[in-house]
Design a protein around this motif. Sequence first.
Motif, PDB file in Angstrom:
ATOM      1  N   SER A 441       0.915  -1.171   0.007  1.00 57.47           N
ATOM      2  CA  SER A 441      -0.126   0.151   0.441  1.00 57.47           C
ATOM      3  C   SER A 441       0.538   1.320   0.092  1.00 57.47           C
ATOM      4  O   SER A 441       2.330   1.287  -0.162  1.00 57.47           O
ATOM      5  CB  SER A 441      -0.930   0.130   1.375  1.00 57.47           C
ATOM      6  N   THR A 451      -9.133  -2.584  -1.892  1.00 57.75           N
ATOM      7  CA  THR A 451      -8.397  -3.655  -1.933  1.00 57.75           C
ATOM      8  C   THR A 451      -8.831  -4.575  -3.546  1.00 57.75           C
ATOM      9  O   THR A 451      -9.498  -5.527  -2.621  1.00 57.75           O
ATOM     10  CB  THR A 451      -8.069  -4.602  -0.332  1.00 57.75           C
ATOM     11  N   VAL A 475      -2.247   0.938  -6.602  1.00 54.01           N
ATOM     12  CA  VAL A 475      -1.566   0.963  -4.639  1.00 54.01           C
ATOM     13  C   VAL A 475      -1.499   2.932  -4.984  1.00 54.01           C
ATOM     14  O   VAL A 475      -1.868   3.516  -4.394  1.00 54.01           O
ATOM     15  CB  VAL A 475      -0.266   0.271  -4.874  1.00 54.01           C
ATOM     16  N   VAL A 480      -4.849  -0.992  -1.851  1.00 53.16           N
ATOM     17  CA  VAL A 480      -4.319  -1.499  -0.815  1.00 53.16           C
ATOM     18  C   VAL A 480      -4.162  -3.268  -2.235  1.00 53.16           C
ATOM     19  O   VAL A 480      -5.478  -3.458  -2.518  1.00 53.16           O
ATOM     20  CB  VAL A 480      -4.515  -2.399   0.314  1.00 53.16           C
TER      21      VAL A 480
END
Length: 692
Positions: A441, A451, A475, A480
């Motif tokens: 991240s 994510t 990212v 993430v």
Amino acid sequence: MRSNNYPETKRVDVSEEHFGHTIVDPYRWLENDVRSDEDVAEWVDAQNALTQRYLATLSGRDIFRERLAILLNYEQLTPPIKRGGRYFFTKNEGGDNQHSLWMRDDDGKDRIVIDPNDWSDDSADALGEWAASDDGRLLAFSVQSGGTDWRTIRVLDVDAGKMFDDQVHWARFTAIVWMADGSGFFYSRYPAPAEGTRATASVSNHAIYFHALGTSQADDRLVYSGRDKPAVLHIVDRTRDGRYLLVYATPGAGVNALAIIDLARDAWAPRNLIENFDAEWTVIGNRGDLLYLQTNEGAERRKIVTLDLALGKAEPVQLVAEDDAVLTNAALLGERLLTTYLVDAKTEIRRFALDGTPDGTVALAGIGSAGGFEGSEDDNEAFFVFSSFDTPMTVFRHDVAANRSEVWAEPNAPQMLRQISVSQRFYKSKDGTSIPISIVSHVDVTGPAPTLLYGYGGFGISMVPYYNPSQMAWVEQGGVLAIANIRGGGEYGRAWHMAGQFEKRQNSYDDFAAAGDFLKAEGITSANGLVIQGESNGGLLVGAVVNQRPDLFAAALPSVGVMDMVRYHRFSGGALWMSDFGSPDEERHFHALLSYSPYHNIRAGLDYPAILATTADTDDRVVPGHTFKYVAALQAADLGSTPKLVRVETRAGHGAGMPLDKVIALYADMWAIAAHWTGLEVDQNESDEIEF
């Protein structure tokens, strides 16, 4: 713009009985080749049009496309292969659609040898396999057209810059190996497919041939075939001294037989060293008649052995014993054995003397993955690469005698990489097995964030840290990235692989779902912030887990996936995967295959995540019919209001050789839909959304 309807997909009355199950297959007509079947082509055109209309409403798409173009615009090189004092390597100067082949001569200057960027108007023709002759004066290389696995091999006079008339067709799953004297090369091919069947031709009767330079392919010499085992692959290599040809026969994943051919003898009669398919054997070098090999025979995490060819019946003698870490690669370079080991999915390079005595380690630039050794037994100069999630692939030159490494080629890393946080965690799967997961991240991300969870879990392939600028675009926007080392891979050796193989494949899906639960329980992602992605076997993974846990994900991105596990072995290279999936024609495998087959287990009445399935019209490894049938079934079921879409690329295949502009467009589309449904704030100024 609003639309409540997907394009109409006709249903046909097709059903079959398999081991007490009635298998209904109403979309079987979508298995036909999109490039020759008008009905399939019309369906694909309508689906692509709908998908593009929907994606056009997501303004984050343009931002991702812009950032991907920047992040992918950097110099990339492979480790050089030294032949006759010349160094050959592939290179992308940054922004090129295709990698080119370069050479560094004695004067230290680099010059381009082969540039595929002008081979076609759409840059979809790529450089495939290549090999320089021992003296560096000749270059045999393959042409990959439009993403297909089929290859055409050509030959170049490096000094004159002129092409030979030689053309070798129907090479596939091949290496190119020169005779030491440059008189010709060895390669692997299939029989020419029947007219109109190139895209779906079965992979039977793979054989090794020798092509003498300046002759017709019709005169090529058959060197090795396995007529009694038509589904087996035959891959060719050679000892560096030119004495022995190496023949690897494999039914698929993780096991192979091994034969050698003494090229000093006119008969070229094969000598079988390993005749069964019980383990993996790889020759890593030789000293005369003494072969050095790595194997997992009696060592699930691999060991190094020797075989003395001078003996009447060569028996393996252990040289380097199995370790707690997993031996992944080894090479005889200079007067040392250089090896890579995986320790919790991270690389260590260890050195050994030729008698197996430990000789220290090779210092690496950080925590990541390394390997790709290039060099020879009689040269002190060797090369390897290093990469990590935040480090683009860097080429190192290694002085074997001094155990000293220096950078040979290092790309200019984007500035954002200095602001990346990387950690490794462990979580428990359904049965209590501990699974490693890497989490990447931006340093500013401190709370739950959308994510992207990525996985593969098959064929003993390990998910190791490496730099992927396409993922960095996610990212960079505050998302993430999580990569789970699920069972079925090779991160912990053969047992880890086998724990996700055949009837145990459900372990892989349980591991992946548990990763999603872990990311939510730990506050890494929010309740509605998880998107999953996987390619090929990973596309199967995504399709299977979405059916089993549709509540867990906000979006899913299965790419070039194997979606029909009842019929997968009937298309192109599918029969090769039975070594990992099992055979649908055997009852002991069939029930397991049917239990997770994405096409057959769609659960109407449940709310599914948004799905963008991606494939390509020239994919002759996992034929696009898998994805077409799966998406048709999704669209026909009551699965809630999220979109179930397909994106079909043209003049592209399973991934290799895809030009950069198409890569950028593909990932921009995937990340845009993922961002929208997970709440990643790329841009809030979105157009009117299409309803489903």
